[in-house]
Design a protein around this motif. Structure first.
Motif, PDB file in Angstrom:
ATOM      1  N   HIS A   1       0.830  -1.204   0.037  1.00 42.12           N
ATOM      2  CA  HIS A   1      -0.067  -0.173  -0.289  1.00 42.12           C
ATOM      3  C   HIS A   1       0.984   1.147  -0.046  1.00 42.12           C
ATOM      4  O   HIS A   1       1.813   1.351   0.402  1.00 42.12           O
ATOM      5  N   SER A   2       0.145   2.268  -0.344  1.00 47.75           N
ATOM      6  CA  SER A   2       1.095   3.579  -0.481  1.00 47.75           C
ATOM      7  C   SER A   2       1.204   4.344   0.695  1.00 47.75           C
ATOM      8  O   SER A   2       0.836   3.711   2.011  1.00 47.75           O
ATOM      9  N   HIS A   3       1.319   5.457   0.861  1.00 51.37           N
ATOM     10  CA  HIS A   3       1.716   6.256   2.030  1.00 51.37           C
ATOM     11  C   HIS A   3       0.561   6.069   2.961  1.00 51.37           C
ATOM     12  O   HIS A   3      -0.515   6.013   2.792  1.00 51.37           O
ATOM     13  N   PRO A   4       1.137   6.139   4.468  1.00 48.85           N
ATOM     14  CA  PRO A   4       2.427   5.932   4.877  1.00 48.85           C
ATOM     15  C   PRO A   4       3.096   4.498   4.890  1.00 48.85           C
ATOM     16  O   PRO A   4       2.155   3.511   5.097  1.00 48.85           O
ATOM     17  N   PHE A   5       4.134   4.245   4.467  1.00 51.09           N
ATOM     18  CA  PHE A   5       4.721   3.129   4.530  1.00 51.09           C
ATOM     19  C   PHE A   5       6.174   3.412   5.235  1.00 51.09           C
ATOM     20  O   PHE A   5       7.005   4.166   4.935  1.00 51.09           O
TER      21      PHE A   5
ATOM     22  N   TYR B   1      13.103   2.625  -0.897  1.00 51.03           N
ATOM     23  CA  TYR B   1      12.124   1.892  -1.796  1.00 51.03           C
ATOM     24  C   TYR B   1      11.720   2.830  -2.996  1.00 51.03           C
ATOM     25  O   TYR B   1      11.536   3.736  -2.776  1.00 51.03           O
ATOM     26  N   SER B   2      11.278   2.160  -4.059  1.00 51.33           N
ATOM     27  CA  SER B   2      10.845   3.043  -5.324  1.00 51.33           C
ATOM     28  C   SER B   2       9.469   3.188  -5.206  1.00 51.33           C
ATOM     29  O   SER B   2       8.639   2.599  -4.635  1.00 51.33           O
ATOM     30  N   LEU B   3       8.979   4.478  -5.676  1.00 47.34           N
ATOM     31  CA  LEU B   3       7.506   4.705  -5.724  1.00 47.34           C
ATOM     32  C   LEU B   3       7.209   4.519  -7.149  1.00 47.34           C
ATOM     33  O   LEU B   3       5.947   4.963  -7.430  1.00 47.34           O
ATOM     34  N   LYS B   4       7.752   3.707  -8.069  1.00 48.38           N
ATOM     35  CA  LYS B   4       7.484   3.543  -9.380  1.00 48.38           C
ATOM     36  C   LYS B   4       6.119   2.665  -9.413  1.00 48.38           C
ATOM     37  O   LYS B   4       6.065   1.656  -8.569  1.00 48.38           O
ATOM     38  N   GLU B   5       5.219   3.096 -10.168  1.00 50.68           N
ATOM     39  CA  GLU B   5       3.917   2.255  -9.967  1.00 50.68           C
ATOM     40  C   GLU B   5       3.155   2.359  -8.762  1.00 50.68           C
ATOM     41  O   GLU B   5       2.362   1.284  -8.688  1.00 50.68           O
ATOM     42  N   GLU B   6       3.456   3.055  -7.934  1.00 49.89           N
ATOM     43  CA  GLU B   6       2.751   2.825  -6.383  1.00 49.89           C
ATOM     44  C   GLU B   6       1.518   3.369  -6.615  1.00 49.89           C
ATOM     45  O   GLU B   6       1.449   4.655  -7.155  1.00 49.89           O
ATOM     46  N   ALA B   7       0.641   2.949  -5.744  1.00 51.28           N
ATOM     47  CA  ALA B   7      -0.697   3.452  -5.912  1.00 51.28           C
ATOM     48  C   ALA B   7      -1.753   2.922  -4.651  1.00 51.28           C
ATOM     49  O   ALA B   7      -1.140   2.018  -3.825  1.00 51.28           O
TER      50      ALA B   7
END
Length: 477
Positions: free
Chosen positions: A340-344, A350-356
């Motif tokens: 899962h996205s923010h908060p992590f 870690y990469s935010l690529k393709e994060e949702a």
């Protein structure tokens, strides 16, 4: 000990000087509150009613496990499998004085180590210093009982108020990359900064994240992130936690008594889950309220054949990726995991690529009878005000409702919070915060046709080595 959020009346008035921690999104300060914001405020107010002021002048006036008394109601020499055993717990402080209000965070458990069996107990708070602890005797044999005082009520209030203080218990650091150059800058769910900010706002889900904009880097250059613990605490004065309250109670004997068991309906999605929801016997989970199907390797393979499974959440679901290959031998099964996205919260970059966000992920899934979605959130939300978790959970529910409109045959399963190690830092990550989120999730998803894996209850049933009481700060500064 709080089994529901739909309280009709506040037992004690909440301190009017304490405001809800629900923030107003920066871009909507002049707009009326949205439906989601109103619901968040309503849930936070219900939670506030659970934690009325507990004034105390000294640690000696807080709940003492040593001085509290435990009495078995209607004791017997032997009990039958299926009986309910009730225990009355009367709390006293360290001076031996009776307490006249409740709110202690207790954990009840029964176990039989030789049978590798365990089950949680149900705690009813009478809000006058007494508690009813109820155990259902699910198996025969020699059974030991336990009630742990995780936090006294005064500590519970201190933890609740400390959690609502702000977002600075965790510091996020974002990496911006421009060609061969890169720079790190401060990020967060909120930022008090007079400098220019990069705002990552999702208007549909009312979710926002911010970073201080580094000179010479566009906001689109945000590629990686990690976090560290903030160097602060809102608590002082030390006290013991997770102390056994039933040290002098001997084990009890449970017999079969030739009783016939009631026929239960088959387990299915949408069922209301009682407390406890099951028990462990010979290291296998047994559901108490419905007739579950026992799966061996062959049945697991047949069940998952041709399935597309999405695992969305934190590392407690990522572990499934490592486990499933040990029992799933056939091909034609596709399993994907995405955090899962923010908060992590993690020290690792870690990469935010393709994060949702999970709601965004669910909205991108067409769904059908061969699709299953499993999700969990909670662990990474514990250090932040509760409204962050509430908002995300509401958004996930809305996404699931939209999914069922376009594909009612899609299987959706919720995995609840896990309990954590007892030595974990209680103010930032302790199980008190996890239990509140466990209740919130059950309340928000009530009435929806989803399956629930009660990981909280399952964790409590597991055999754990006895740890010495931990020392922790309680009093709010």
């Amino acid at each position: 000990v709080w089994s529901a959020l739909n309280l009709g009346i506040s037992i004690h008035p909440w301190n009017p000087s304490l405001k809800s921690s629900c923030p107003t999104p920066p871009l909507s300060t002049l707009k009326p509150p949205t439906e989601t914001e109103l619901r968040i405020r309503g849930i936070v107010e219900k939670l506030n009613q659970l934690f009325p002021p507990r004034p105390f002048t000294h640690l000696n006036t807080t709940t003492s496990a040593k001085h509290s008394t435990v009495t078995i109601l209607n004791p017997q020499d032997s009990y039958c499998r299926g009986d309910q055993l009730d225990i009355l717990l009367e709390t006293r402080d360290h001076l031996g004085h009776r307490k006249h209000y409740g709110g202690d965070f207790l954990r009840a458990r029964m176990s039989s180590p030789t049978l590798k069996a365990g089950a949680s107990g149900k705690v009813t708070d009478f809000n006058n210093g007494t508690y009813l602890v109820s155990f259902t005797l699910f198996w025969e044999g020699q059974v030991s009982l336990s009630v742990l005082l995780i936090h006294p009520s005064e500590g519970v209030l201190a933890l609740w108020r400390a959690r609502s203080q702000g977002y600075d218990k965790v510091i996020f650091s974002g990496k911006f990359v421009n060609g061969i150059a890169h720079v790190f800058t401060e990020c967060g769910l909120t930022l008090n900064s007079s400098t220019e900010l990069c705002t990552y706002l999702d208007t549909r889900y009312e979710e926002a994240f911010y970073c201080v904009k580094p000179p010479g880097f566009p906001c689109e250059a945000f590629t990686h992130m990690n976090s560290r613990n903030g160097d602060l605490s809102y608590l002082t004065v030390k006290s013991n936690v997770r102390v056994e309250m039933m040290k002098h109670l001997k084990h009890i004997d449970v017999s079969q008594c030739n009783r016939s068991e009631k026929i239960k309906e088959k387990c299915q999605h949408g069922m209301e889950i009682p407390v406890p929801s099951g028990y462990t016997l010979q290291e296998k989970w047994v559901t108490t309220f419905c007739n579950q199907t026992q799966y061996d390797t062959a049945k697991i393979n047949n069940c998952l054949k041709g399935e597309l499974v999405y695992l969305l959440g934190d590392s407690t679901l990522r572990q499934w990726i490592y486990y499933l290959p040990t029992v799933v031998k056939k091909r034609h099964i596709q399993i994907q995991w995405r955090k899962h996205s923010h908060p992590f919260v993690t020290y690792q970059l870690y990469s935010l690529k393709e994060e949702a966000y999970i709601p965004q992920e669910i909205d991108q899934i067409p769904g059908d009878k061969n699709t299953a979605i499993v999700f969990t959130i909670g662990q990474h939300f514990r250090p932040f005000p509760t409204d962050v978790f509430i908002q995300r959970t509401i958004n996930v529910r809305k996404a699931v409702e939209r999914l069922f409109l376009r594909s009612p045959d899609t299987k959706v399963i919720i995995k609840t919070e896990n309990i954590r190690e007892m030595h974990i830092e209680a103010e930032r990550l302790g199980d008190f915060h996890g239990y509140i989120q466990y209740l919130v999730m059950k309340d928000i998803f009530k009435g929806l046709n989803v399956g629930v894996i009660d990981a909280w209850d399952m964790n409590i049933t597991q055999l754990m080595p006895p740890d010495p009481p931990q020392e922790f700060n309680y009093t709010r500064t």
